[in-house]
Design a protein around this motif. Structure first.
Motif, short mmCIF file in Angstrom:
data_model
loop_
_atom_site.label_atom_id
_atom_site.label_comp_id
_atom_site.label_asym_id
_atom_site.label_seq_id
_atom_site.Cartn_x
_atom_site.Cartn_y
_atom_site.Cartn_z
N TYR A 1 10.23 29.88 5.72
CA TYR A 1 10.12 28.49 5.25
C TYR A 1 11.30 27.68 5.77
CZ TYR A 1 6.48 30.00 2.05
OH TYR A 1 5.31 30.50 1.52
N SER A 2 11.02 26.46 6.13
CA SER A 2 12.08 25.56 6.58
C SER A 2 12.28 24.47 5.53
CB SER A 2 11.70 24.92 7.91
OG SER A 2 10.61 24.04 7.74
N ALA A 3 13.39 23.74 5.67
CA ALA A 3 13.66 22.62 4.75
C ALA A 3 12.54 21.59 4.83
CB ALA A 3 15.01 22.00 5.06
N ALA A 4 11.98 21.41 6.00
CA ALA A 4 10.89 20.45 6.16
C ALA A 4 9.67 20.86 5.34
CB ALA A 4 10.53 20.30 7.63
N GLU A 5 9.39 22.16 5.31
CA GLU A 5 8.23 22.65 4.56
C GLU A 5 8.47 22.59 3.05
OE1 GLU A 5 6.22 26.02 7.31
OE2 GLU A 5 8.29 26.38 6.70
N LEU A 6 9.71 22.81 2.66
CA LEU A 6 10.02 22.79 1.23
C LEU A 6 10.33 21.40 0.73
CD1 LEU A 6 12.12 26.07 0.99
CD2 LEU A 6 9.75 25.71 0.31
N GLY A 7 10.64 20.50 1.63
CA GLY A 7 10.78 19.09 1.26
C GLY A 7 12.17 18.62 0.92
N ILE B 1 16.17 22.40 -2.47
CA ILE B 1 15.15 23.42 -2.72
C ILE B 1 15.36 24.58 -1.75
CG2 ILE B 1 12.69 23.96 -2.63
CD1 ILE B 1 12.18 21.09 -3.59
N MET B 2 15.67 24.25 -0.50
CA MET B 2 15.93 25.28 0.50
C MET B 2 17.12 26.15 0.08
SD MET B 2 14.73 26.35 3.32
CE MET B 2 15.20 27.46 4.61
N SER B 3 18.16 25.50 -0.46
CA SER B 3 19.33 26.22 -0.92
C SER B 3 18.99 27.14 -2.09
CB SER B 3 20.43 25.25 -1.33
OG SER B 3 21.53 25.94 -1.86
N ALA B 4 18.23 26.62 -3.04
CA ALA B 4 17.81 27.43 -4.20
C ALA B 4 16.94 28.60 -3.74
CB ALA B 4 17.07 26.56 -5.21
N PHE B 5 16.06 28.32 -2.81
CA PHE B 5 15.20 29.37 -2.27
C PHE B 5 16.05 30.45 -1.58
CE2 PHE B 5 10.89 29.71 -2.76
CZ PHE B 5 10.16 30.05 -1.63
N GLY B 6 17.08 30.03 -0.86
CA GLY B 6 18.00 30.96 -0.21
C GLY B 6 18.75 31.82 -1.22
N ASP B 7 19.21 31.18 -2.29
CA ASP B 7 19.89 31.93 -3.35
C ASP B 7 18.96 32.96 -3.98
OD1 ASP B 7 22.16 30.43 -2.90
OD2 ASP B 7 21.87 29.12 -4.65
N PHE B 8 17.73 32.53 -4.23
CA PHE B 8 16.74 33.46 -4.78
C PHE B 8 16.52 34.63 -3.83
CE2 PHE B 8 12.36 34.96 -4.68
CZ PHE B 8 12.24 35.49 -5.95
N ALA B 9 16.42 34.34 -2.53
CA ALA B 9 16.17 35.39 -1.54
C ALA B 9 17.30 36.41 -1.54
CB ALA B 9 16.01 34.78 -0.15
N ASP B 10 18.53 35.94 -1.59
CA ASP B 10 19.68 36.86 -1.61
C ASP B 10 19.67 37.73 -2.87
OD1 ASP B 10 20.53 35.87 0.80
OD2 ASP B 10 22.03 34.52 -0.08
N ASN B 11 19.43 37.10 -4.01
CA ASN B 11 19.39 37.82 -5.28
C ASN B 11 18.23 38.82 -5.29
OD1 ASN B 11 20.20 38.44 -7.88
ND2 ASN B 11 18.96 36.84 -8.80
N TRP B 12 17.07 38.40 -4.82
CA TRP B 12 15.90 39.26 -4.79
C TRP B 12 16.13 40.46 -3.87
CZ3 TRP B 12 12.11 41.20 -7.10
CH2 TRP B 12 11.05 41.82 -6.44
N ARG B 13 16.75 40.25 -2.72
CA ARG B 13 17.02 41.33 -1.78
C ARG B 13 17.89 42.41 -2.43
NH1 ARG B 13 21.24 42.48 0.75
NH2 ARG B 13 22.20 40.45 0.48
N ILE B 14 18.94 41.97 -3.10
CA ILE B 14 19.86 42.92 -3.76
C ILE B 14 19.12 43.71 -4.84
CG2 ILE B 14 21.87 43.09 -5.28
CD1 ILE B 14 22.97 40.60 -3.70
#
Length: 106
Positions: free
Chosen positions: A35-41, A45-58
């Motif tokens: 997902y890109s910032a353009a898709e998320l708007g 949101i992109m930053s929050a999604f990135g934080d979620f991704a890092d947390n989810w990976r761990i």
């Protein structure tokens, strides 16, 4: 005397199921990938999604390791129960054979 019973087939089935779960869990991409910032708007949101991704990976890595460990434990338990059962059966057959030939314990 207690009657200890272990369903080793069920333990092995559980181990195989855990392996399939582990494979699915580790074989899937991170849900936030692609997902890109353009898709998320919005960049926030992109930053929050990135934080979620890092947390989810761990957490996914930790959970996957626990699933794998439990699969190994259930497989080992089935093998151990079957080994003990075979040893006990052999000892009882030997005792029966000794008794049939006039022997006793020992």
């Amino acid at each position: 005397m207690s009657d200890l019973k272990a369903d080793t087939g069920r333990l092995r089935e559980c181990s195989r199921s855990l392996q399939r779960i582990y494979d699915e869990f580790t074989g899937r991409p991170n849900p936030t990938e692609g997902y890109s910032a353009a898709e998320l708007g919005d960049a926030r949101i992109m930053s929050a999604f990135g934080d979620f991704a890092d947390n989810w990976r761990i957490h996914r890595e930790r959970l996957a390791e626990r699933i794998r460990t439990l699969g190994v434990i259930t497989e080992d338990a089935a093998t151990s129960y079957e080994g003990v059962d075979a040893q006990l059966a052999a000892a009882l057959r030997k005792q029966d054979a000794d008794a049939a030939h006039g022997g006793g314990f020992g």
